[in-house]
Motif scaffolding. Structure first.
Motif, short mmCIF file in Angstrom:
data_model
loop_
_atom_site.label_atom_id
_atom_site.label_comp_id
_atom_site.label_asym_id
_atom_site.label_seq_id
_atom_site.Cartn_x
_atom_site.Cartn_y
_atom_site.Cartn_z
N ARG A 287 0.01 14.99 -5.30
CA ARG A 287 0.77 15.00 -4.05
C ARG A 287 1.11 13.59 -3.57
O ARG A 287 1.58 13.39 -2.46
CB ARG A 287 0.01 15.78 -2.97
N ARG A 288 0.84 12.62 -4.47
CA ARG A 288 1.29 11.22 -4.23
C ARG A 288 0.74 10.63 -2.94
O ARG A 288 1.43 9.94 -2.20
CB ARG A 288 2.81 11.10 -4.18
N LYS A 289 -0.52 10.89 -2.67
CA LYS A 289 -1.12 10.38 -1.45
C LYS A 289 -1.60 8.94 -1.64
O LYS A 289 -1.76 8.46 -2.76
CB LYS A 289 -2.30 11.28 -1.03
N SER A 290 -1.85 8.26 -0.54
CA SER A 290 -2.37 6.89 -0.59
C SER A 290 -3.45 6.71 0.47
O SER A 290 -3.42 7.36 1.52
CB SER A 290 -1.25 5.87 -0.39
N LEU A 291 -4.37 5.80 0.18
CA LEU A 291 -5.50 5.53 1.08
C LEU A 291 -5.80 4.04 1.04
O LEU A 291 -5.88 3.44 -0.04
CB LEU A 291 -6.73 6.32 0.62
N VAL A 292 -5.94 3.43 2.22
CA VAL A 292 -6.22 2.00 2.29
C VAL A 292 -7.33 1.76 3.30
O VAL A 292 -7.43 2.46 4.31
CB VAL A 292 -4.94 1.21 2.68
N GLY A 293 -8.19 0.80 3.00
CA GLY A 293 -9.23 0.40 3.93
C GLY A 293 -8.78 -0.77 4.79
O GLY A 293 -8.15 -1.71 4.29
N VAL A 294 -9.10 -0.72 6.08
CA VAL A 294 -8.72 -1.77 7.02
C VAL A 294 -9.97 -2.21 7.77
O VAL A 294 -10.61 -1.40 8.44
CB VAL A 294 -7.66 -1.25 8.02
N ALA A 295 -10.33 -3.48 7.63
CA ALA A 295 -11.60 -3.94 8.20
C ALA A 295 -11.47 -5.10 9.17
O ALA A 295 -12.47 -5.61 9.65
CB ALA A 295 -12.55 -4.34 7.06
#
Length: 340
Positions: free
Chosen positions: A280-288
C-alpha cells in the motif's frame, strides 16, 4: 550574576539523589548567554536521565536537570550582541553542532552531533543557565510558563507535520492525543486546515470539529477508526511512545499513507505488517528534534492563539521532586517548575 546559584542537582540514578544545592555560577563563553530562569518544565527525558536509560544514559553525573527554561538574558559572552541583555527568551533544548552538512542547510533537527540541555550540559532547573545564544529564542510577550510548555513540543510537532507533508486535504490521525505533544499535534493539524482524529487511552476533550477515538488496547485502534465512518487517514502523527500504538495507527492508513512518530520511550519495537506497508506504499519517519525555523514558527502559533499549551500543576524549585512525582502520576497538562 552571583558566584553561587541554586540548582536541582542529580548526583545518582534515583529521585532520592536529586537535591537543591548551591553550585558555582557558569559565566557565558564566546557565543553564549546567561539566563536568569523563571520557569522550566518536567519532561520524560528528565526521568530517563534520573533512571540512566535511553538517551538519558548519556548524562554524566552530577547534572543539573531541566530541558526548556524560560527567563531573561542577564549577560552575554563575546561575539553576542550586548543589546540582547534584558531579552525575554526561551531555550530550544536540542543544540546542533552548527558545522555539519545538516546544520549548514538549516536542517538542525537532523544534526547527528546535537547535544541536549539538561543531558549533555547543565540544564535550566537552576537560578541561572548558560546556553549558546542561537538556542535562546525571543519569546516576546509570551508568559514564561507558556513559552516553556511550547518550546519543545510544538516545534517537534511542526517538524513531524512537515515530514509527513500534512495539508488541508488530509485526514490526520493523532495518537497519544491527550498528552502535551498530542494536544499540540491536534491544534497544529487543525491550523493547517486538515480534518483530525484524536486517539488516546485516556478520556479526551477535543476542540470543535475533531473526531475523538478512545481505545483500551492498541489493537483496538483500527476498529475505532473504522467505526467513525469518515474514511482512512492519510496521515498518522504518533506521539504515544508506544511501538504497538504506532503500528496499529499505521495499519489504518490508506493508499500511500504517511506516518511520523515523535517518541519511542515506552515500548520501542514497532511490529509493522510488512506486506501491508509495502503493497500500500506507506511511509514512516522518526522525528526527534526541530529546526530553528520550527521553533520560530511554533512560538508564533502560540502567540497568535492557534496552539494553546495546557499548563498543569506548578511547583517551586524546592519541590522539584514532587513535580516529577506528579508527572509520573499522570498529571494533566504541562508540569511547571517556578524557579524565580
Amino acid at each position: 550574576m552571583e558566584d553561587l546559584v541554586r540548582a536541582a542537582r542529580l548526583r545518582g540514578r534515583s529521585l532520592d539523589e536529586l537535591a537543591i544545592t548551591d553550585i558555582a555560577a557558569t559565566r557565558p563563553a564566546a557565543g553564549e548567554v546567561a539566563i536568569a530562569v523563571e520557569t522550566v518544565s518536567v519532561n520524560q527525558l528528565d526521568l530517563n536521565v534520573i533512571a540512566g536509560v535511553g538517551p538519558g544514559a548519556a548524562a554524566a553525573l552530577p547534572r543539573t536537570l531541566g530541558l526548556d527554561p524560560s527567563g531573561v538574558i542577564t549577560a552575554v559572552g563575546s561575539d553576542v550582541d550586548p543589546a540582547r541583555v534584558g531579552e525575554r527568551v526561551v531555550v530550544k533544548p536540542n543544540i546542533p553542532c552548527g558545522d555539519c552538512a545538516w546544520c549548514l542547510s538549516a536542517r538542525e533537527a537532523d544534526c547527528p552531533l546535537q547535544r541536549v540541555v539538561g543531558v549533555h550540559r547543565d540544564g535550566g532547573a537552576a537560578e541561572y543557565v548558560v546556553v549558546p545564544s542561537t538556542s535562546a529564542f525571543d519569546r516576546g510577550s509570551l508568559a514564561p510558563e507558556v513559552a516553556t510548555a511550547a518550546v519543545h513540543s510544538v516545534p517537534i510537532v511542526l517538524n513531524a507535520m512537515d515530514a509527513a507533508a500534512v495539508s488541508a486535504s488530509d485526514l490526520v490521525l493523532v495518537t497519544g492525543a491527550s498528552g502535551t505533544l498530542g494536544c499540540a499535534a491536534v491544534e497544529v493539524a487543525l491550523g493547517l486546515g486538515a480534518r483530525v482524529i484524536a486517539a488516546s487511552r485516556s478520556d479526551l476533550t477535543v476542540p470543535d470539529g475533531v473526531f475523538a477515538a478512545s481505545y483500551a488496547e492498541p489493537s483496538d485502534i483500527p476498529a475505532r477508526i473504522a467505526a467513525l465512518n469518515i474514511g482512512e487517514p492519510s496521515v498518522v502523527i504518533d506521539v504515544s511512545g508506544h511501538g504497538a500504538v504506532t503500528a496499529a495507527a499505521v495499519a489504518t492508513l490508506g493508499w500511500k499513507g504517511r506516518a511520523a512518530f515523535c517518541s519511542s520511550s515506552v515500548a520501542a519495537t514497532i511490529p509493522l505488517d510488512g506486506r501491508d506497508f509495502y503493497l500500500r506504499r506507506k511511509s514512516l519517519v522518526g522525528v526527534a528534534s526541530a529546526d530553528y525555523e520550527h521553533v520560530r514558527r511554533g512560538l508564533r502559533l502560540v502567540s497568535d492563539g492557534t496552539v494553546r499549551p495546557v499548563i498543569g500543576p506548578r511547583f517551586p524549585l524546592a519541590r522539584i521532586a514532587d513535580a516529577y512525582r506528579a508527572f509520573t502520576a499522570g498529571a494533566s497538562g504541562k508540569v511547571i517548575i517556578d524557579v524565580e
